[in-house]
Scaffold this motif. Structure first.
Motif, PDB file in Angstrom:
ATOM      1  N   ASP A 240       6.081   4.161 -11.152  1.00  0.00           N
ATOM      2  CA  ASP A 240       5.297   2.936 -11.385  1.00  0.00           C
ATOM      3  C   ASP A 240       5.129   2.217 -10.055  1.00  0.00           C
ATOM      4  O   ASP A 240       6.118   1.996  -9.359  1.00  0.00           O
ATOM      5  CB  ASP A 240       6.056   1.973 -12.324  1.00  0.00           C
ATOM      6  N   TRP A 241       3.911   1.851  -9.770  1.00  0.00           N
ATOM      7  CA  TRP A 241       3.681   1.128  -8.514  1.00  0.00           C
ATOM      8  C   TRP A 241       3.439  -0.338  -8.809  1.00  0.00           C
ATOM      9  O   TRP A 241       2.542  -0.680  -9.579  1.00  0.00           O
ATOM     10  CB  TRP A 241       2.462   1.736  -7.805  1.00  0.00           C
TER      11      TRP A 241
ATOM     12  N   GLU B  72       0.854  -1.213   0.000  1.00  0.00           N
ATOM     13  CA  GLU B  72       0.000   0.000   0.000  1.00  0.00           C
ATOM     14  C   GLU B  72       0.878   1.247   0.000  1.00  0.00           C
ATOM     15  O   GLU B  72       2.056   1.176   0.351  1.00  0.00           O
ATOM     16  CB  GLU B  72      -0.961  -0.005   1.206  1.00  0.00           C
TER      17      GLU B  72
ATOM     18  N   ARG C 181       0.803  10.729  -0.107  1.00  0.00           N
ATOM     19  CA  ARG C 181       1.661  11.499  -1.018  1.00  0.00           C
ATOM     20  C   ARG C 181       2.211  10.624  -2.145  1.00  0.00           C
ATOM     21  O   ARG C 181       2.329  11.072  -3.285  1.00  0.00           O
ATOM     22  CB  ARG C 181       2.801  12.165  -0.247  1.00  0.00           C
TER      23      ARG C 181
ATOM     24  N   GLN D 236       0.681   8.017  -3.290  1.00  0.00           N
ATOM     25  CA  GLN D 236      -0.471   7.786  -4.183  1.00  0.00           C
ATOM     26  C   GLN D 236      -0.604   8.924  -5.189  1.00  0.00           C
ATOM     27  O   GLN D 236      -0.835   8.693  -6.380  1.00  0.00           O
ATOM     28  CB  GLN D 236      -1.756   7.699  -3.365  1.00  0.00           C
ATOM     29  N   ALA D 237      -0.431  10.144  -4.680  1.00  0.00           N
ATOM     30  CA  ALA D 237      -0.560  11.316  -5.567  1.00  0.00           C
ATOM     31  C   ALA D 237       0.513  11.273  -6.661  1.00  0.00           C
ATOM     32  O   ALA D 237       0.229  11.555  -7.827  1.00  0.00           O
ATOM     33  CB  ALA D 237      -0.445  12.603  -4.759  1.00  0.00           C
TER      34      ALA D 237
ATOM     35  N   GLN E 169       1.943   8.635  -7.811  1.00  0.00           N
ATOM     36  CA  GLN E 169       1.622   7.539  -8.736  1.00  0.00           C
ATOM     37  C   GLN E 169       0.555   8.007  -9.727  1.00  0.00           C
ATOM     38  O   GLN E 169       0.641   7.731 -10.921  1.00  0.00           O
ATOM     39  CB  GLN E 169       1.133   6.331  -7.935  1.00  0.00           C
ATOM     40  N   GLN E 170      -0.434   8.743  -9.205  1.00  0.00           N
ATOM     41  CA  GLN E 170      -1.495   9.232 -10.102  1.00  0.00           C
ATOM     42  C   GLN E 170      -0.964  10.242 -11.110  1.00  0.00           C
ATOM     43  O   GLN E 170      -1.456  10.327 -12.233  1.00  0.00           O
ATOM     44  CB  GLN E 170      -2.651   9.823  -9.278  1.00  0.00           C
ATOM     45  N   ALA E 171       0.070  10.996 -10.698  1.00  0.00           N
ATOM     46  CA  ALA E 171       0.679  11.962 -11.622  1.00  0.00           C
ATOM     47  C   ALA E 171       1.679  11.276 -12.556  1.00  0.00           C
ATOM     48  O   ALA E 171       2.389  11.944 -13.313  1.00  0.00           O
ATOM     49  CB  ALA E 171       1.379  13.059 -10.832  1.00  0.00           C
ATOM     50  N   GLN E 172       1.735   9.962 -12.465  1.00  0.00           N
ATOM     51  CA  GLN E 172       2.629   9.140 -13.303  1.00  0.00           C
ATOM     52  C   GLN E 172       4.106   9.466 -13.122  1.00  0.00           C
ATOM     53  O   GLN E 172       4.905   9.314 -14.035  1.00  0.00           O
ATOM     54  CB  GLN E 172       2.225   9.250 -14.778  1.00  0.00           C
TER      55      GLN E 172
ATOM     56  N   GLN F   8       2.082  -3.227  -6.913  1.00  0.00           N
ATOM     57  CA  GLN F   8       1.380  -3.465  -5.651  1.00  0.00           C
ATOM     58  C   GLN F   8       1.617  -4.894  -5.199  1.00  0.00           C
ATOM     59  O   GLN F   8       0.888  -5.819  -5.574  1.00  0.00           O
ATOM     60  CB  GLN F   8      -0.124  -3.195  -5.823  1.00  0.00           C
TER      61      GLN F   8
END
Ligand SMILES: C[C@@]1(CC(=O)O)c2cc3[nH]c(cc4nc(cc5[nH]c(cc(n2)[C@H]1CCC(=O)O)[C@@](C)(CC(=O)O)[C@@H]5CCC(=O)O)C(CC(=O)O)=C4CCC(=O)O)c(CCC(=O)O)c3CC(=O)O
Ligand SMILES: NC(=O)C1=CN([C@@H]2O[C@H](COP(=O)(O)OP(=O)(O)OC[C@H]3O[C@@H](n4cnc5c(N)ncnc54)[C@H](O)[C@@H]3O)[C@@H](O)[C@H]2O)C=CC1
Length: 312
Positions: free
Chosen positions: A59-60, A44, A48, A50-51, A53-56, A62
């Motif tokens: 690479d996550w 998980e 921050r 996560q943000a 990752q969303q902004a690319q 999981q």
């Protein structure tokens, strides 16, 4: 020296961070400045991360890493940061990575690291890194804060300016004068960029040229050599070349440096070239040509009876 400092190019190189907590977050934010291909392995992510990752920005993957994971997980990694809260896992993988020659950092285990992260002052191309080899990160942090004070934020812009003019300086000045040029420039300009930086650069360049340029001396052919001032004799003794249509009369000829060359004329472009390589020239000619040379070469100085003109 326990660690040798090197600056690593991470641009578009794979960096893998294992763990998605507070520490991982800090290291990720630091390393993203060096533009790596960043992979994050964790079950998980903190908000921050996560943000990001969303902004690319990363690479996550999981997943949880385990001691049984296939080594292929780090196949293309230049650098791995172990930042889970499982100390045994961090250390065990660090030892395996070290054995394979991969750069590895374990945030809370200096003994398991083959690289450690210093405290840093980041001014773009200018980077100050401070390490205590893990002995006193707080001292490293304090020193970093002190150095921050002495380097204005605009240092980064100054570095860009300077980098863009290195080639020009190389072209304009011989190797043995470049270091002094830059010392003078930084002494004049300081460490920040401002609207005066270009002018400071130009001024240093002009001063350097003047300092190292040759000398052009002018003397009227009608002059009575015995009335020359002492200062003029010093000039004559250092000349590289005398340009005179008529041969020099006895006394004058004795005072001119013995191995100075004697020529009857010299073109404007040759004069320029000779001056640019530091030559000292003396023109002995009539009033009309002297006037022309004075207008053409603003740095020209005159030898007269009783005095020599001050340098311009
Ligand atoms: C070996 C290293 C590994 C690595 O992380 O690469 C490492 C290891 C450890 N740090 C620990 C603690 C703290 N670290 C900090 C701060 C920083 N630590 C950083 C680097 C490093 N820390 C590497 C060596 C760098 C060097 O010395 O050359 C900095 C410079 C860079 C960064 O991390 O970005 C950053 C300052 C950035 C800045 O301000 O500019 C603070 C202060 C604070 O948080 O305010 C504390 C709390 C005070 C204290 O405990 O001293 C502990 C004990 C943990 C525990 O208690 O279990 C360990 C493990 C151990 O010592 O065994
Ligand atoms: N937070 C701090 O300021 C400091 C922390 N430390 C140490 O650094 C380590 C990390 O600290 P924090 O980030 O604060 O911890 P944290 O608990 O916030 O985060 C740990 C992260 O690791 C992930 N993780 C756990 N096991 C994993 C596995 N097998 N594979 C992949 N990911 C896994 C978790 O999902 C979580 O995202 C801890 O060992 C801590 O003791 C050391 C110095 C200071």
């Amino acid at each position: 020296m326990q660690y040798f400092p090197l600056f690593t190019d991470l641009n578009q190189r794979r960096v893998i961070v294992v763990g998605g907590g507070e520490v991982a977050e800090r290291k990720v934010e630091l390393m993203l400045r060096a533009n790596p291909l960043l992979t994050l392995i964790a079950p998980e992510l903190s908000p921050r991360l996560q943000a990001l990752q969303q902004a690319q920005a990363l690479d996550w993957r999981q997943q949880s890493l385990s001691l049984e994971s296939e080594p292929s997980w780090h196949a293309d990694a230049r650098l791995v940061v172990m930042a889970t809260n499982d100390a045994r896992l961090n250390r065990e993988w660090a030892l395996r990575l070290e054995a394979q020659g991969v750069l590895v950092n374990v945030v809370d285990d200096p003994d398991a690291c083959n690289v450690i992260t210093p405290a840093m002052v980041d001014r773009g191309k200018l980077l100050v890194a401070i390490s205590s080899a893990g002995a006193a990160p707080v001292l490293a942090s304090q020193l970093r804060a002190e150095i921050e004070q002495s380097l204005p934020a605009s240092s980064a812009e100054l570095m860009e300016f300077v980098a863009g003019r290195r080639e020009q300086v190389k072209q304009a000045l011989p190797a043995n004068r470049r270091a002094e040029f830059w010392r003078q420039f930084f002494a004049l300009n300081g460490r920040g960029f401002s609207k005066n930086t270009q002018a400071n650069f130009d001024r240093t360049m002009a001063e350097d040229k003047a300092l190292n340029a040759g000398e052009l001396w002018l003397m009227d052919a009608e002059i009575e050599p015995n009335l020359l001032p002492i200062a003029a004799l010093e000039v004559l003794a250092k000349l590289d070349c005398v340009i005179s249509v008529l041969p020099l009369n006895g006394a004058l000829n004795d005072w001119v440096r013995r191995d100075a060359s004697r020529v009857t004329e010299m073109s404007e472009s040759t004069i320029e070239n000779e001056l640019s390589v530091g030559k000292r020239l003396l023109f002995i000619t009539d009033e009309q040509q002297l006037k022309f040379l004075k207008e053409r070469f603003s740095q020209a100085r005159t030898i007269q009876t009783g005095q020599i003109s001050p340098s311009s």
